[in-house]
Design an enzyme around this catalytic site. Structure first.
Site, PDB file in Angstrom:
ATOM      1  N   HIS A 163       6.584  -6.504  -8.047  1.00  0.00           N
ATOM      2  CA  HIS A 163       6.924  -5.098  -7.854  1.00  0.00           C
ATOM      3  C   HIS A 163       7.924  -4.968  -6.705  1.00  0.00           C
ATOM      4  O   HIS A 163       7.759  -5.591  -5.643  1.00  0.00           O
ATOM      5  CB  HIS A 163       5.665  -4.286  -7.542  1.00  0.00           C
ATOM      6  CG  HIS A 163       4.802  -4.098  -8.750  1.00  0.00           C
ATOM      7  ND1 HIS A 163       5.126  -4.605  -9.975  1.00  0.00           N
ATOM      8  CD2 HIS A 163       3.633  -3.443  -8.927  1.00  0.00           C
ATOM      9  CE1 HIS A 163       4.193  -4.272 -10.849  1.00  0.00           C
ATOM     10  NE2 HIS A 163       3.273  -3.572 -10.240  1.00  0.00           N
ATOM     11  N   LYS A 196      -1.025   8.942  -7.864  1.00  0.00           N
ATOM     12  CA  LYS A 196       0.103   9.855  -8.102  1.00  0.00           C
ATOM     13  C   LYS A 196      -0.317  11.022  -8.983  1.00  0.00           C
ATOM     14  O   LYS A 196       0.199  12.133  -8.852  1.00  0.00           O
ATOM     15  CB  LYS A 196       1.266   9.083  -8.728  1.00  0.00           C
ATOM     16  CG  LYS A 196       2.538   9.901  -8.924  1.00  0.00           C
ATOM     17  CD  LYS A 196       3.746   9.003  -9.053  1.00  0.00           C
ATOM     18  CE  LYS A 196       3.687   8.179 -10.313  1.00  0.00           C
ATOM     19  NZ  LYS A 196       3.982   8.975 -11.520  1.00  0.00           N
TER      20      LYS A 196
END
Length: 895
Positions: free
Chosen positions: A138, A563
């Site tokens: 990532h 999120k």
């Protein structure tokens, strides 16, 4: 005994002065004086000696673009030095505490916690434990490889200055070398000019495995064996660690991770680990020059040597001639040849790592029988442990892709068979997939990809190549398939179906992969019982599970759930659904292995790993645990060998203690009142957070008041910043989402909604005393509040207000007061519940923030000025990118 020659203050002071000297000599006195003026003004304001940052602001507004670049480089370089100084201080603290016997969370402490248990129980606890750090690609690693290499060289110089006894001449020579490296660092480009490729990211992960963890893991095993040996008789230590990687195999959202990339990654990993074993055998050969006349090598060793001589008669004769009457060296030479032939067309290479470890074990047994206990313990046992841990693949690869890609590929392939898969409902899809898996004849030909659109063809090719990879590198090299956004049983069966059609599954006898659903949305987490229960009762899937030892791995997504729901609600959903998953697998007599998809930041599941392991629900702690390691967190934990060893020790300490606790108390003893309180807080916190995201203009504020547009253009990773290129919170990947808020010092993903949630609980009749009891006695709640406090401590609303002014006036007026009010409310509750005066309850962190904040401030203010410019020159764009890099270094966090 004095272990060290320096302190963190000495390192920071001298390195800071060195940066200043390099700045002046490499640029100009004017540039140096500008940086000094900014530095002293920021410090004076933080210390309360001046009333405002107006002087700082005026100086920064008056900079020409080239000077702005120099200022950004200067503060960025300073933070690189501070990070190295603090890394060195961490090593000092570890070494000092180890010497004094006061090291917390040590392996000694873990063993001491077991000393009143029956040895058979201790042995069972160790058999249960398996810790699987999984390195991802990532894109949160902000350093270029060249910059990292220079920083490691500087770190090595600091070690020498701190730990070696030097003459005056040696000391001056080291100082000169240090200055030369800092000067070289100053002249090195900090920002990548090209986007890294997936193989670059794989090589980055391999560096940590090859250069620190390969050796460190053997040392941890030796320590646990020695510690256990002092407390218990004849307790063996099984395999405790296994390292895995997504680098080069994680396709989700990254079109550049092709099957060829995965093939090259597997080949490189094998080459790397075999080279490490060959080097180790060469070192052993230098040690084991034992004379046969003084040995009784034993039947086991003689049999292994004779078998290898039979495999390579010509080489055996050469080895006898070269190592006359030195059987151990002859044995090692033939072992080296078997390693050399792994994956070769020539026969007689090792087929399995167990054959290699059997040769090592025979050698160690022979040494011990001949008075070589210490030689075996120091030189042979660690290599055997390394082989057990790293195998012939260095790290097992996990494949991963988004569930919709599998659905689309199957629909396209079945369409050619006149089956309209897309039109089927969920039950019909499950029925079709199940029957296809159970029947002998394949329903589709994964090798026939002609005419298919590219994404579908890529999926079929990946499964086709899976067979080849497992044949060439062994099933353990690539035996896990993770499904992003898995929300239905068919999403899991689709992967099993594709593997079956490719020949990697042949039920009921064989299943070559673990199929791992990634539950990351609220709907998926809440639907876990239906998803997993349906699978466990499915005839095809239950056979696949049985072939894999009835172990079901489930991945939990910390990032997207945060999120979507906000910090507290996401953590609560994860906690209660872990307990729910434990009930489900218990009902179906299946073992659960949880895979925690944690990021480096608090909002993405970060925080101290040992505390996180101890805070897991007892129902889920069966000894096996898997978790992601990402971005800059990998460098922070594993770049330095001593810190890497400490991290492994702490994780092992926590997992041993957690497993022992779960045996004593199989279920969390949490009061119903506490569960109700947490649910009330979570519901209100989720509502507050989602209301914020849904407020008209929020996305515009985010785009204007954070450097998201700059971050999306940085060449930090090979994966795109968003899934489709749309500017929505839902579409944006969590890393740039968190990275942007961190840069603006308003780290709301780590705390927003917490204050509103607690206030709602109190208004509903709850009490502060109950919350304080929850904090004191419930590890989940304590860890969650402590992590929120860390995010709050790193937040600076005064700096965040500078970013708010960059947004349109109406957006600033609409949103920033809301952020301020929620921050104050959350901070007040966090300190009250934790019964402390300060958000930071760790002295070293408080000192680190005090040291860093004045130096981050100029970069933040400069960044806001550059963001506020509608049209930026190329030089100004470069300066802006450098501020992002510098703030990331100063905050020691990206996403």
């Amino acid at each position: 005994m004095t272990l060290h020659n320096r302190t963190v203050g000495t390192d920071v002071r001298e390195l800071g002065a060195l940066v200043g000297e390099v700045l002046e000599t490499q640029t100009s006195t004017d540039a140096f004086e500008t940086v000094e003026r900014l530095r002293t003004t920021a410090i004076d304001y933080r210390n309360g000696e001046i009333d405002s940052r107006n002087g700082l602001d005026r100086t920064l507004r008056g900079l020409d673009p080239e000077t702005a670049v120099t200022v950004a480089r200067a503060f960025t370089t300073y933070f690189e030095m501070v990070n190295l100084a603090e890394e060195r201080e961490r090593v000092r603290a570890i070494r000092t505490a180890s010497q004094e016997g006061s090291l917390a969370d040590s392996l000694s402490a873990a063993v001491e916690s077991l000393d009143d248990r029956d040895p058979a129980v201790v042995e069972q606890i160790l058999e249960d434990v398996l810790i699987e750090p999984t390195f991802t690609a990532h894109p949160t690693e902000a350093h270029r490889k060249t910059v990292k290499a220079k920083l490691r060289t500087i770190a090595d110089h600091l070690v020498a200055l701190d730990e070696r006894r030097l003459t005056d001449t040696e000391h001056e020579q080291l100082k000169d070398a240090l200055e030369a490296q800092v000067t070289s660092l100053w002249g090195t480009r900090q920002i990548r000019e090209r986007q890294p490729e997936p193989l670059d990211e794989a090589r980055n992960v391999h560096w940590y495995l090859e250069n620190t963890l390969f050796d460190t893991t053997g040392e941890v095993y030796r320590e646990i064996e020695d510690t256990l040996g002092a407390e218990f008789d004849d307790i063996g230590v099984p395999k405790l660690f296994e390292f895995r990687s997504w680098a080069g195999s994680d396709r989700d959202g990254n079109p550049y991770v092709t099957p060829d990339v995965t093939s090259e990654t597997l080949a490189r990993q094998r080459r790397s680990v075999l080279e490490k074993y060959q080097e180790a055998l060469a070192d052993l050969s230098n040690v084991l020059a034992h004379d046969a006349d003084r040995l009784d090598t034993g039947a086991t060793f003689d049999d292994r040597l004779a078998a290898n001589r039979k495999r390579f008669p010509t080489l055996a004769d050469q080895a006898r001639e070269r190592y006359l009457d030195e059987p151990y060296r002859q044995h090692l030479r033939l072992m080296g040849e078997r390693l050399e032939r792994i994956g070769d067309v020539r026969p007689n290479g090792y087929d399995e790592v167990a054959e290699f470890t059997a040769d090592l074990d025979a050698l160690a047994t022979s040494l011990r029988a001949n008075g070589g206990e210490r030689i075996a313990a120091v030189h042979v046992d660690p290599l055997e442990r390394q082989a057990q841990t790293f195998g012939f693949c260095l790290a097992g690869l996990d494949l991963r892709d988004h569930q919709e890609k599998h659905t689309e590929a199957i629909a396209a392939a079945l369409d050619r068979e006149d089956i309209a898969y897309e039109s089927l409902d969920e039950d019909e899809r499950v029925e079709l997939l199940t029957e296809a898996i159970l029947q002998d004849a394949p329903l589709i030909d994964v090798t026939d990809r002609e005419g298919l659109f590219d994404p579908a063809a890529r999926v079929l090719e990946r499964f086709d190549r899976l067979n080849d990879w497992q044949r060439e590198y062994g099933a353990d090299a690539i035996d896990t398939y993770c499904i992003s956004m898995a929300e239905k049983p068919s999403h899991v069966l689709e992967v099993l179906f594709l593997a079956d059609q490719a020949g990697a599954v042949s039920l009921p006898e064989y299943c070559g992969i673990d199929v791992v659903p990634l539950l990351e949305t609220e709907a998926a987490l809440d639907g876990a019982r239906e998803i997993m229960g349906t699978l466990f009762e499915n005839e095809a899937y239950s056979q696949a599970l049985a072939a894999r030892g009835d172990v079901q791995e489930v991945m939990l997504g910390y990032s997207d759930s945060n999120k979507e729901n906000g910090f507290f609600a996401a953590n609560w959903d994860l906690y209660r659904n872990q307990r729910r998953l434990a009930d489900i697998v218990d009902d179906h007599d299946v073992d659960l292995r949880l895979f925690h998809g944690r990021g480096g930041s608090i909002s993405r599941g970060g925080g101290p790993m040992n505390e996180a392991l101890l805070a897991l629900p007892n129902e889920t702690v069966n000894g096996q645990v898997k978790f992601t390691e990402q971005g800059e967190a990998i460098a922070e934990k594993y770049a330095n060998p001593r810190i890497a060893e400490r991290n492994l020790e702490q994780m092992l300490n926590a997992q041993i203690r957690a497993r022992a606790r779960s045996l004593d108390q199989p279920e969390d003893d949490v009061r119903e009142e506490w569960l109700d309180a947490a649910a009330t807080i979570a519901d209100a916190a989720r509502t507050a957070y989602q209301d914020l995201l849904e407020t008209e203009g929020f996305v515009s504020y985010f785009e204007q008041a954070t450097p998201i547009t700059v971050i999306e253009e940085l060449n930090m990773g090979s994966r795109p910043a968003s899934r489709s290129g749309e500017r929505t919170v839902e579409d944006l990947r969590t890393i740039p989402w968190v990275f942007s808020w961190t840069q603006s010092r308003c780290i709301l993903p780590g705390w927003y909604g917490l204050g509103a949630g607690i206030e709602a609980y109190l208004e509903a009749g709850g009490s502060t005393g109950t919350l304080q009891s929850m904090y004191d006695e419930w590890a989940f709640f304590r860890t969650t509040i402590d992590n929120a406090a860390l995010a709050l401590a790193r937040t600076d609303m005064e700096i965040a207000s500078e970013y708010a002014t960059v947004a349109d006036d109406d957006l600033e007026a609409r949103f920033f007061p809301v952020f301020e009010a929620e921050y104050e409310r959350a901070a007040d509750f966090a300190t009250t519940i934790g019964d402390r005066d300060d958000l930071v309850n760790r002295g070293w962190l408080r000192e680190s923030l005090r040291r860093r904040n004045p130096y981050v401030d100029p970069l933040n203010v400069l960044q806001t000025h550059l963001l506020d410019r509608e049209h930026r020159t190329e030089t100004e764009k470069r300066a802006l990118r450098l501020t992002v890099k510098g703030i990331a270094a100063g905050m020691k966090n990206t996403g």
